[in-house]
Design a protein around this motif. Structure first.
Motif, PDB file in Angstrom:
ATOM      1  N   ALA A  14      12.712   4.619  -9.419  1.00 50.44           N
ATOM      2  CA  ALA A  14      12.565   4.648  -7.961  1.00 50.44           C
ATOM      3  C   ALA A  14      11.327   5.417  -7.511  1.00 50.44           C
ATOM      4  CB  ALA A  14      13.811   5.258  -7.322  1.00 50.44           C
ATOM      5  N   ASP A  15      10.958   6.481  -8.224  1.00 44.90           N
ATOM      6  CA  ASP A  15       9.799   7.287  -7.814  1.00 44.90           C
ATOM      7  C   ASP A  15       8.528   6.462  -7.729  1.00 44.90           C
ATOM      8  OD1 ASP A  15      11.400   9.496  -7.620  1.00 44.90           O
ATOM      9  OD2 ASP A  15      10.776  10.367  -9.519  1.00 44.90           O
ATOM     10  N   HIS A  16       8.321   5.569  -8.677  1.00 41.78           N
ATOM     11  CA  HIS A  16       7.116   4.735  -8.675  1.00 41.78           C
ATOM     12  C   HIS A  16       7.088   3.804  -7.461  1.00 41.78           C
ATOM     13  CE1 HIS A  16       5.804   6.101 -12.566  1.00 41.78           C
ATOM     14  NE2 HIS A  16       6.973   5.788 -13.104  1.00 41.78           N
ATOM     15  N   ILE A  17       8.223   3.208  -7.169  1.00 35.10           N
ATOM     16  CA  ILE A  17       8.299   2.293  -6.032  1.00 35.10           C
ATOM     17  C   ILE A  17       8.168   3.053  -4.718  1.00 35.10           C
ATOM     18  CG2 ILE A  17       9.816   0.689  -4.791  1.00 35.10           C
ATOM     19  CD1 ILE A  17      10.801  -0.252  -7.557  1.00 35.10           C
ATOM     20  N   LEU A  18       8.831   4.195  -4.620  1.00 30.80           N
ATOM     21  CA  LEU A  18       8.717   5.006  -3.413  1.00 30.80           C
ATOM     22  C   LEU A  18       7.268   5.424  -3.157  1.00 30.80           C
ATOM     23  CD1 LEU A  18      11.876   7.229  -3.845  1.00 30.80           C
ATOM     24  CD2 LEU A  18      11.466   5.607  -1.983  1.00 30.80           C
ATOM     25  N   THR A  19       6.553   5.780  -4.201  1.00 32.19           N
ATOM     26  CA  THR A  19       5.147   6.170  -4.056  1.00 32.19           C
ATOM     27  C   THR A  19       4.314   5.026  -3.497  1.00 32.19           C
ATOM     28  OG1 THR A  19       5.307   7.773  -5.851  1.00 32.19           O
ATOM     29  CG2 THR A  19       3.105   6.975  -5.305  1.00 32.19           C
ATOM     30  N   GLN A  20       4.490   3.827  -4.031  1.00 32.58           N
ATOM     31  CA  GLN A  20       3.732   2.663  -3.555  1.00 32.58           C
ATOM     32  C   GLN A  20       4.066   2.331  -2.101  1.00 32.58           C
ATOM     33  OE1 GLN A  20       1.244   1.207  -5.092  1.00 32.58           O
ATOM     34  NE2 GLN A  20       1.546   2.558  -6.830  1.00 32.58           N
ATOM     35  N   LEU A  21       5.355   2.348  -1.773  1.00 34.10           N
ATOM     36  CA  LEU A  21       5.769   1.986  -0.417  1.00 34.10           C
ATOM     37  C   LEU A  21       5.322   3.019   0.612  1.00 34.10           C
ATOM     38  CD1 LEU A  21       9.349   0.621  -1.131  1.00 34.10           C
ATOM     39  CD2 LEU A  21       7.300  -0.701  -0.553  1.00 34.10           C
ATOM     40  N   ARG A  22       5.419   4.296   0.261  1.00 30.03           N
ATOM     41  CA  ARG A  22       4.964   5.339   1.196  1.00 30.03           C
ATOM     42  C   ARG A  22       3.472   5.238   1.445  1.00 30.03           C
ATOM     43  NH1 ARG A  22       8.589   9.627  -1.833  1.00 30.03           N
ATOM     44  NH2 ARG A  22      10.513   9.356  -0.657  1.00 30.03           N
ATOM     45  N   ALA A  23       2.710   4.982   0.390  1.00 28.94           N
ATOM     46  CA  ALA A  23       1.253   4.841   0.538  1.00 28.94           C
ATOM     47  C   ALA A  23       0.926   3.637   1.412  1.00 28.94           C
ATOM     48  CB  ALA A  23       0.592   4.709  -0.831  1.00 28.94           C
ATOM     49  N   TYR A  24       1.606   2.517   1.193  1.00 29.48           N
ATOM     50  CA  TYR A  24       1.366   1.324   2.009  1.00 29.48           C
ATOM     51  C   TYR A  24       1.717   1.607   3.470  1.00 29.48           C
ATOM     52  CZ  TYR A  24       1.689  -3.224   4.107  1.00 29.48           C
ATOM     53  OH  TYR A  24       1.513  -4.281   4.962  1.00 29.48           O
ATOM     54  N   LYS A  25       2.882   2.193   3.692  1.00 29.73           N
ATOM     55  CA  LYS A  25       3.332   2.491   5.047  1.00 29.73           C
ATOM     56  C   LYS A  25       2.311   3.369   5.767  1.00 29.73           C
ATOM     57  CE  LYS A  25       7.238   4.675   7.468  1.00 29.73           C
ATOM     58  NZ  LYS A  25       6.429   5.519   8.299  1.00 29.73           N
ATOM     59  N   GLU A  26       1.845   4.404   5.100  1.00 31.38           N
ATOM     60  CA  GLU A  26       0.873   5.307   5.723  1.00 31.38           C
ATOM     61  C   GLU A  26      -0.457   4.601   6.009  1.00 31.38           C
ATOM     62  OE1 GLU A  26      -1.816   8.873   4.146  1.00 31.38           O
ATOM     63  OE2 GLU A  26       0.333   9.310   4.059  1.00 31.38           O
TER      64      GLU A  26
END
Length: 91
Positions: A14-26
């Protein structure tokens, strides 16, 4: 009619996916929201990461779905996902 796109990733990483999604969102939603964008949220629950974005209508969502940054983000998330489910829901 307002709609939401809910993407659920089943994962043990989950950490890898959360990192990608947070970066995209920002990068894409927070800094310069696309036309028709209402909001988004990211949640992690029991080996699932849920990314939901809310839109004024289907046309606004489709414009973003066709964007290279969105496709690239999902491709990177898919690397770490065991499964992915996409669904559109009316708000």
């Amino acid at each position: 009619m307002a709609i939401a796109l809910r993407i659920t990733f089943e994962t043990s990483q989950a950490d890898h996916i959360l990192t990608q999604l947070r970066a995209y969102k920002e990068r894409e939603f927070d800094r310069n929201p696309p036309r028709g964008f209402l909001g988004s949220r990211i949640e992690e629950v029991d080996g699932r990461v849920v990314f939901q974005s809310d839109w004024e209508n289907d046309d606004a969502l489709e414009y973003t779905l066709d964007s290279a940054p969105f496709e690239a983000c999902l491709d990177l998330c898919d690397i770490y996902a065991d499964d992915r489910k996409d669904e559109k829901v009316e708000l």
